[in-house]
Design a protein around this motif. Structure first.
Motif, PDB file in Angstrom:
ATOM      1  N   VAL A  93      12.044  -1.348  -4.391  1.00 49.61           N
ATOM      2  CA  VAL A  93      11.673   0.008  -3.949  1.00 49.61           C
ATOM      3  C   VAL A  93      12.825   0.649  -3.176  1.00 49.61           C
ATOM      4  O   VAL A  93      13.160   1.827  -3.377  1.00 49.61           O
ATOM      5  N   LYS A  94      13.458  -0.131  -2.307  1.00 46.28           N
ATOM      6  CA  LYS A  94      14.585   0.401  -1.531  1.00 46.28           C
ATOM      7  C   LYS A  94      15.778   0.735  -2.430  1.00 46.28           C
ATOM      8  O   LYS A  94      16.508   1.702  -2.189  1.00 46.28           O
ATOM      9  N   LYS A  95      15.986  -0.069  -3.456  1.00 45.99           N
ATOM     10  CA  LYS A  95      17.107   0.156  -4.372  1.00 45.99           C
ATOM     11  C   LYS A  95      16.846   1.357  -5.281  1.00 45.99           C
ATOM     12  O   LYS A  95      17.713   2.230  -5.450  1.00 45.99           O
ATOM     13  N   ILE A  96      15.648   1.429  -5.879  1.00 47.07           N
ATOM     14  CA  ILE A  96      15.342   2.469  -6.869  1.00 47.07           C
ATOM     15  C   ILE A  96      14.943   3.775  -6.206  1.00 47.07           C
ATOM     16  O   ILE A  96      15.232   4.856  -6.710  1.00 47.07           O
ATOM     17  N   ASN A  97      14.257   3.698  -5.050  1.00 43.41           N
ATOM     18  CA  ASN A  97      13.722   4.865  -4.345  1.00 43.41           C
ATOM     19  C   ASN A  97      12.789   5.676  -5.261  1.00 43.41           C
ATOM     20  O   ASN A  97      12.993   6.878  -5.489  1.00 43.41           O
ATOM     21  N   PRO A  98      11.731   5.045  -5.807  1.00 42.49           N
ATOM     22  CA  PRO A  98      10.854   5.752  -6.745  1.00 42.49           C
ATOM     23  C   PRO A  98      10.005   6.817  -6.049  1.00 42.49           C
ATOM     24  O   PRO A  98       9.791   6.765  -4.832  1.00 42.49           O
ATOM     25  N   LYS A  99       9.520   7.750  -6.839  1.00 46.20           N
ATOM     26  CA  LYS A  99       8.639   8.790  -6.309  1.00 46.20           C
ATOM     27  C   LYS A  99       7.262   8.211  -5.995  1.00 46.20           C
ATOM     28  O   LYS A  99       6.616   8.598  -5.012  1.00 46.20           O
ATOM     29  N   GLU A 100       6.809   7.264  -6.850  1.00 44.97           N
ATOM     30  CA  GLU A 100       5.503   6.626  -6.675  1.00 44.97           C
ATOM     31  C   GLU A 100       5.593   5.165  -7.090  1.00 44.97           C
ATOM     32  O   GLU A 100       6.464   4.783  -7.868  1.00 44.97           O
ATOM     33  N   VAL A 101       4.657   4.374  -6.590  1.00 45.47           N
ATOM     34  CA  VAL A 101       4.505   2.978  -7.010  1.00 45.47           C
ATOM     35  C   VAL A 101       3.047   2.775  -7.406  1.00 45.47           C
ATOM     36  O   VAL A 101       2.137   3.286  -6.739  1.00 45.47           O
ATOM     37  N   ILE A 102       2.813   2.050  -8.484  1.00 47.28           N
ATOM     38  CA  ILE A 102       1.446   1.743  -8.903  1.00 47.28           C
ATOM     39  C   ILE A 102       1.276   0.228  -8.993  1.00 47.28           C
ATOM     40  O   ILE A 102       2.067  -0.461  -9.636  1.00 47.28           O
ATOM     41  N   LEU A 103       0.272  -0.276  -8.302  1.00 43.29           N
ATOM     42  CA  LEU A 103      -0.040  -1.701  -8.294  1.00 43.29           C
ATOM     43  C   LEU A 103      -1.477  -1.908  -8.744  1.00 43.29           C
ATOM     44  O   LEU A 103      -2.309  -1.002  -8.646  1.00 43.29           O
ATOM     45  N   GLY A 104      -1.758  -3.110  -9.226  1.00 37.24           N
ATOM     46  CA  GLY A 104      -3.128  -3.432  -9.598  1.00 37.24           C
ATOM     47  C   GLY A 104      -4.050  -3.371  -8.392  1.00 37.24           C
ATOM     48  O   GLY A 104      -3.620  -3.512  -7.244  1.00 37.24           O
ATOM     49  N   LYS A 105      -5.341  -3.154  -8.647  1.00 39.95           N
ATOM     50  CA  LYS A 105      -6.328  -2.999  -7.577  1.00 39.95           C
ATOM     51  C   LYS A 105      -6.369  -4.227  -6.669  1.00 39.95           C
ATOM     52  O   LYS A 105      -6.665  -4.115  -5.464  1.00 39.95           O
ATOM     53  N   GLU A 106      -6.041  -5.389  -7.219  1.00 43.53           N
ATOM     54  CA  GLU A 106      -6.105  -6.628  -6.437  1.00 43.53           C
ATOM     55  C   GLU A 106      -5.073  -6.672  -5.314  1.00 43.53           C
ATOM     56  O   GLU A 106      -5.173  -7.488  -4.390  1.00 43.53           O
ATOM     57  N   TYR A 107      -4.052  -5.791  -5.364  1.00 36.66           N
ATOM     58  CA  TYR A 107      -3.013  -5.773  -4.333  1.00 36.66           C
ATOM     59  C   TYR A 107      -3.376  -4.881  -3.142  1.00 36.66           C
ATOM     60  O   TYR A 107      -2.654  -4.835  -2.150  1.00 36.66           O
ATOM     61  N   GLU A 108      -4.500  -4.168  -3.230  1.00 36.10           N
ATOM     62  CA  GLU A 108      -4.812  -3.154  -2.214  1.00 36.10           C
ATOM     63  C   GLU A 108      -4.937  -3.751  -0.818  1.00 36.10           C
ATOM     64  O   GLU A 108      -4.512  -3.153   0.166  1.00 36.10           O
ATOM     65  N   ASN A 109      -5.521  -4.929  -0.732  1.00 40.95           N
ATOM     66  CA  ASN A 109      -5.662  -5.589   0.574  1.00 40.95           C
ATOM     67  C   ASN A 109      -4.911  -6.918   0.595  1.00 40.95           C
ATOM     68  O   ASN A 109      -5.337  -7.879   1.227  1.00 40.95           O
ATOM     69  N   SER A 110      -3.777  -6.931  -0.087  1.00 44.56           N
ATOM     70  CA  SER A 110      -3.009  -8.164  -0.219  1.00 44.56           C
ATOM     71  C   SER A 110      -2.433  -8.633   1.115  1.00 44.56           C
ATOM     72  O   SER A 110      -2.024  -7.825   1.957  1.00 44.56           O
ATOM     73  N   GLU A 111      -2.413  -9.955   1.288  1.00 48.71           N
ATOM     74  CA  GLU A 111      -1.808 -10.559   2.473  1.00 48.71           C
ATOM     75  C   GLU A 111      -0.379 -11.007   2.213  1.00 48.71           C
ATOM     76  O   GLU A 111       0.267 -11.587   3.088  1.00 48.71           O
ATOM     77  N   LEU A 112       0.124 -10.755   1.013  1.00 48.50           N
ATOM     78  CA  LEU A 112       1.506 -11.114   0.703  1.00 48.50           C
ATOM     79  C   LEU A 112       2.460 -10.261   1.539  1.00 48.50           C
ATOM     80  O   LEU A 112       2.363  -9.030   1.557  1.00 48.50           O
ATOM     81  N   GLU A 113       3.398 -10.924   2.207  1.00 52.93           N
ATOM     82  CA  GLU A 113       4.316 -10.209   3.109  1.00 52.93           C
ATOM     83  C   GLU A 113       5.132  -9.156   2.356  1.00 52.93           C
ATOM     84  O   GLU A 113       5.363  -8.056   2.874  1.00 52.93           O
TER      85      GLU A 113
END
Length: 501
Positions: A93-113
């Motif tokens: 994200v820091k490299k590309i600087n996208p306008k938006e990011v889309i993730l699967g619904k399962e990532y919404e409350n993810s505990e992954l750092e």
């Protein structure tokens, strides 16, 4: 205008996509759930880039990053596929600087750092993030945009890609089809008489807005678990069928038809209910409506005990139990619990399907099965979740039921096989619906369950059996009514597809 095949680049080369929407994942085996997600992202932003995870043995990936990127690129949905060097979405994200990011619904409350850091970065730079698995559809609209011949060719190529990815050859399929004929199974479930009535459309009634038809002819077919038993017998395997019927003509017809199909049946007469009877009215090949005559109250404790005693007596000469539940009262919680104990005691495999079309079933009642075969709608109702991605839905369902293998049926989009390995990683493979304009879809699931159960009894590879089941389901839906399957015809269909391509 994007190319037909997406560009594959390293993260260090991703300098020109700052206005894009960025997707993310491993995409181990492309299936309809992934395509929903990708198409939804494309609708948000015409410039679409996907970051693909590198190889991780702990994820159970059977294809390396380059192979997975090539498969994703072939779809041509994204403009570019970016190979992540260290699996850090935040760095991407820091490299590309996208306008938006889309993730699967399962990532919404993810505990992954890494995910939490990515969300912080996006909020800090005031960029948008979406959590969406794509629009869920239980039907296909492809025939509106592609000809029937082209769609058929497309799906046959998808079938061949599945065979290639799983290293399945014609010889593999021949061997699997031979092994299928050596199984010995007990089938338990609802007996149904399906009657098809052909009609001529006369017109509209002058008295009320009612369609008027004239009956021309009718034909009876075995339905429910009784056709599953007939499929297994027709394949060449040994089958003992246990069910209930009413004390009526429909029950007698089912008994005689099973005998004609070489099914050894133990049909218990239940005086408290009629034999389940479904009558469909058709004009040409179009179904107008269905009338059902049934009573779906649960069986008594005495009848449950009687069925379990019959199963126990047959267990010593059987390899597995197939439970085909249409939710008409036979498959009670007590019966399932007893069958699970019997299977564990006698080292039998359990294969299950709980169908919920006009009635309410629950696949979660079936625990510790070798194979479960729900459709997506049934699974989402059972799990009470309509938002998460297909892979996450299937993982959660497998965890909750502790099943070893799962086939998620997707209607016109085929099905996806999920199979646990010894280290609990998942092998995933999609198979397409080979019939693009089916005549009658009502028998596809019964055919699939029958082929899978007979094949898996003899330790055959689930993917080889699934390839045969894919062909068997396409044969089943190309004729009106449910007819016992011929495994040699199934094998020949697979060989024809492989030979002509």
């Amino acid at each position: 205008m994007r190319n037909e095949i997406s560009t594959i680049i390293e993260l260090s080369e991703a300098n020109f996509y700052s206005n894009c929407i960025l997707g993310y994942g491993h995409f181990n085996s492309i299936h309809p759930g992934h395509i929903r997600y990708l198409k939804h992202a494309r609708e948000i932003n015409k410039l679409f880039v996907v970051a693909i995870l590198k190889d991780l043995s702990c994820e159970g990936l059977i294809f390396n990053q380059t192979e997975r990127a090539n498969s994703l690129a072939q779809l041509g949905i994204a403009d570019a596929i970016i190979l992540l060097p260290d699996n850090s979405l935040n760095k991407a994200v820091k490299k590309i600087n996208p306008k938006e990011v889309i993730l699967g619904k399962e990532y919404e409350n993810s505990e992954l750092e890494d995910i939490k850091e990515t969300i912080k970065t996006l909020h800090k730079t005031k960029k948008s993030i979406f959590f969406h698995a794509g629009e869920i559809s239980y039907a296909s609209s492809e025939l509106l945009t592609i000809s029937e011949d082209n769609l058929k060719n497309k799906r046959e190529k998808e079938f061949l890609k599945a065979l290639e990815r799983q290293n399945i050859t014609v010889d593999c399929l021949r061997e699997a089809s031979k092994n299928i004929k050596k199984s010995n199974l007990i089938v338990i479930g609802d007996s149904i008489l399906d009657q098809y009535t052909a009609c001529e459309a006369i017109g509209m009634s002058a008295e009320a807005p009612v369609i008027v038809v004239k009956e021309l002819d009718q034909k009876n077919f075995l339905g429910g678990a009784s056709i599953v038993a007939s499929h297994i017998s027709s394949i060449g395997s040994s089958c003992k069928f246990i069910s209930i019927i009413g004390n009526d003509g429909e029950g007698s017809w089912i008994r005689n038809s099973l005998k004609e199909n070489s099914v050894i049946s133990e049909l218990i007469i239940d005086q408290s209910r009629p034999t389940t009877f479904k009558k469909r009215y058709l004009v040409e090949n179009q179904k107008l409506f269905r009338v059902s005559r049934l009573d779906d109250h649960m069986i008594t404790k005495e009848m449950t005990k009687l069925i379990l005693n019959k199963v126990e007596s047959l267990s010593c000469e059987s390899e597995g139990i197939v439970i085909s539940d249409f939710a008409y009262g036979l498959i009670s919680d007590e019966l399932i619990e007893g069958l699970e104990k019997c299977a564990k005691k006698n080292n039998l495999k359990l294969y299950g399907d709980s169908q919920s079309s006009s009635q309410i079933g629950d696949i979660l009642r079936m625990k510790n099965f070798t194979l479960l075969c729900p459709n997506e709608k049934e699974a989402r109702i059972a799990m009470n979740n309509k938002d998460i991605g297909l892979d996450e839905l299937c993982r959660k369902l497998m965890d909750k039921t502790n099943c070893q293998n799962l086939i998620m049926k997707l209607g016109a989009n085929g099905f996806v096989v999920y199979s646990k390995s010894l280290n609990n990683s998942l092998q995933i493979q999609a198979f397409p619906a080979l019939s693009v304009n089916p005549v009658d879809v009502s028998g596809a699931g019964d055919t699939l369950l029958s082929i899978m159960a007979t094949g898996m009894c003899n330790e055959s590879s689930i993917m080889k059996i699934a390839a045969l089941a894919c062909c068997g389901a396409s044969i089943a839906v190309d004729t009106m009514g449910n007819n016992p399957i011929d495994i040699d015809k199934v094998l020949n269909k697979a060989i024809q597809i492989i030979s002509k391509n």
